[in-house]
Enzyme design. Structure first.
Site, mmCIF file in Angstrom:
data_model
loop_
_atom_site.group_PDB
_atom_site.id
_atom_site.type_symbol
_atom_site.label_atom_id
_atom_site.label_comp_id
_atom_site.label_asym_id
_atom_site.label_seq_id
_atom_site.Cartn_x
_atom_site.Cartn_y
_atom_site.Cartn_z
ATOM 1 N N GLU A 39 44.201 -39.424 78.488
ATOM 2 C CA GLU A 39 45.067 -40.376 79.194
ATOM 3 C C GLU A 39 44.767 -40.512 80.688
ATOM 4 O O GLU A 39 45.269 -41.427 81.320
ATOM 5 C CB GLU A 39 46.543 -40.005 78.963
ATOM 6 C CG GLU A 39 46.996 -38.827 79.767
ATOM 7 C CD GLU A 39 48.310 -39.117 80.479
ATOM 8 O OE1 GLU A 39 48.976 -40.100 80.139
ATOM 9 O OE2 GLU A 39 48.647 -38.366 81.383
ATOM 10 N N ASN A 67 51.799 -40.372 79.300
ATOM 11 C CA ASN A 67 52.558 -41.318 80.119
ATOM 12 C C ASN A 67 51.673 -42.385 80.775
ATOM 13 O O ASN A 67 52.167 -43.426 81.208
ATOM 14 C CB ASN A 67 53.386 -40.581 81.177
ATOM 15 C CG ASN A 67 52.549 -39.673 82.060
ATOM 16 O OD1 ASN A 67 51.727 -38.897 81.575
ATOM 17 N ND2 ASN A 67 52.733 -39.757 83.362
ATOM 18 N N HIS A 68 50.353 -42.127 80.857
ATOM 19 C CA HIS A 68 49.440 -43.136 81.424
ATOM 20 C C HIS A 68 48.709 -43.934 80.338
ATOM 21 O O HIS A 68 47.683 -44.563 80.617
ATOM 22 C CB HIS A 68 48.413 -42.459 82.338
ATOM 23 C CG HIS A 68 49.011 -41.888 83.588
ATOM 24 N ND1 HIS A 68 49.583 -42.668 84.573
ATOM 25 C CD2 HIS A 68 49.151 -40.608 84.006
ATOM 26 C CE1 HIS A 68 50.034 -41.893 85.547
ATOM 27 N NE2 HIS A 68 49.793 -40.631 85.226
ATOM 28 N N HIS A 153 53.104 -34.124 75.271
ATOM 29 C CA HIS A 153 52.743 -34.458 76.649
ATOM 30 C C HIS A 153 54.008 -34.435 77.500
ATOM 31 O O HIS A 153 54.826 -35.362 77.443
ATOM 32 C CB HIS A 153 52.093 -35.838 76.657
ATOM 33 C CG HIS A 153 51.343 -36.127 77.906
ATOM 34 N ND1 HIS A 153 50.065 -35.679 78.134
ATOM 35 C CD2 HIS A 153 51.691 -36.816 79.019
ATOM 36 C CE1 HIS A 153 49.659 -36.088 79.316
ATOM 37 N NE2 HIS A 153 50.632 -36.775 79.884
ATOM 38 N N HIS A 180 48.226 -30.316 83.745
ATOM 39 C CA HIS A 180 46.862 -30.145 84.260
ATOM 40 C C HIS A 180 46.564 -28.738 84.744
ATOM 41 O O HIS A 180 45.632 -28.531 85.516
ATOM 42 C CB HIS A 180 46.545 -31.168 85.358
ATOM 43 C CG HIS A 180 46.448 -32.574 84.850
ATOM 44 N ND1 HIS A 180 45.907 -33.611 85.573
ATOM 45 C CD2 HIS A 180 46.817 -33.113 83.664
ATOM 46 C CE1 HIS A 180 45.955 -34.729 84.857
ATOM 47 N NE2 HIS A 180 46.510 -34.440 83.699
HETATM 48 FE FE FE2 Z 1 50.304 -37.241 81.944
#
Ligand code: FE2
Length: 272
Positions: A39, A67-68, A153, A180
């Protein structure tokens, strides 16, 4: 089954190490199933059709999002013709693409892959717990599929851990993505689901979550934007988690994977 999940590939640096390392890992570990979170692959925001294809060509069986998912507008269109690209299942009704899919592996096994978004410190989405209940009811582990992998996520570790307990015994692996940074809690829960709060990103860790650090530091200290967020371009670490499952689709082994870049290396010792 031997499963490798690779965490959020960020920008060119992340794509480069994925392309160079994944074919070697696939062969060395005789992997049955490889899932890559993509993503943040396109400049840190979303994914393009050519990058998605690059990941599949490098050895991914499917690519998950977050979310992206739709930051690159072309994803709204090409996701409809790419069944191996999976966006969060708990998007509002009508979102393009699919939130889960049954992937046939190269060895003929069937793997259910589900992508979900958490709701703590993220945009409001449909209930991910209700969504996984529906997906697992429709395709139960051991009956409808030989393995079930869930990419959760989410931002909050508490939500991820609660989710892991919620599906323990009903999935092969629950792995968190989005923060991350890899966590040190990879383990098998009592009923047989492998769990890791976050796989970590596949990107340059000399950064702020994969982005060149100057602009994030400036924004935190001044509250003023002065430029764009650009992915950091130094050598990347490939991060993820390796899982082996039994005939019932439950986990018997789990270990973190970290290769290259700034982080201490980690490889599963059980696959030689
Ligand atoms: Fe994300």
């Amino acid at each position: 089954m031997r499963i490798l999940f690779i965490g959020d590939v960020v920008g060119r640096a992340g794509r480069a190490i994925l392309s160079s390392e994944l074919p070697k890992l696939r062969a060395a570990f005789a992997l049955d199933l490889v899932i890559v979170n993509g993503e943040n692959a396109a400049g840190g925001f979303g994914i393009t059709e050519s990058i998605c294809q690059e990941f599949l060509d490098a050895g991914a069986d499917c690519v998950t999002l977050g979310n992206h998912a739709f930051d690159q507008r072309e994803a709204l269109v090409f996701i409809e013709r790419q069944p191996r690209l999976i966006r969060p299942a708990n998007y509002p009704k009508g979102a393009p693409g699919r939130g889960a899919n049954l992937i046939e592996t190269r060895t003929g096994a069937r793997a259910l892959v589900v992508n979900l978004l958490g709701r703590v410190f993220l945009d409001a989405m449909d209930d991910p717990f209700a969504a996984i209940e529906r997906e697992l009811d429709a395709c139960p582990l051991g009956l409808g599929c030989d393995a079930a992998v869930i990419d959760f996520h989410a931002e909050a570790t508490s939500e991820k851990q609660a989710f892991g307990w919620f599906v323990d015994g009903r999935a092969s692996l629950v792995v968190g993505t989005h923060t991350h940074a890899p966590t040190a809690d990879a383990r098998i829960l009592p009923a047989g689901t492998a769990y890791m709060s976050d796989a970590g990103m596949t990107g340059d860790y000399d950064s702020v979550i994969g982005m060149e650090k100057d602009e994030p530091v400036r924004r935190f200290t001044t509250k003023l934007p002065a430029g764009r967020f650009e992915p950091a371009s130094g050598p990347a670490t490939l991060c993820g988690v390796a899982v082996e499952t039994n005939a019932q689709g439950l986990a018997v082994r789990v270990a973190p994977v970290r290769i290259g870049g700034k982080l201490a290396p980690a490889r599963p010792d059980f696959w030689g």
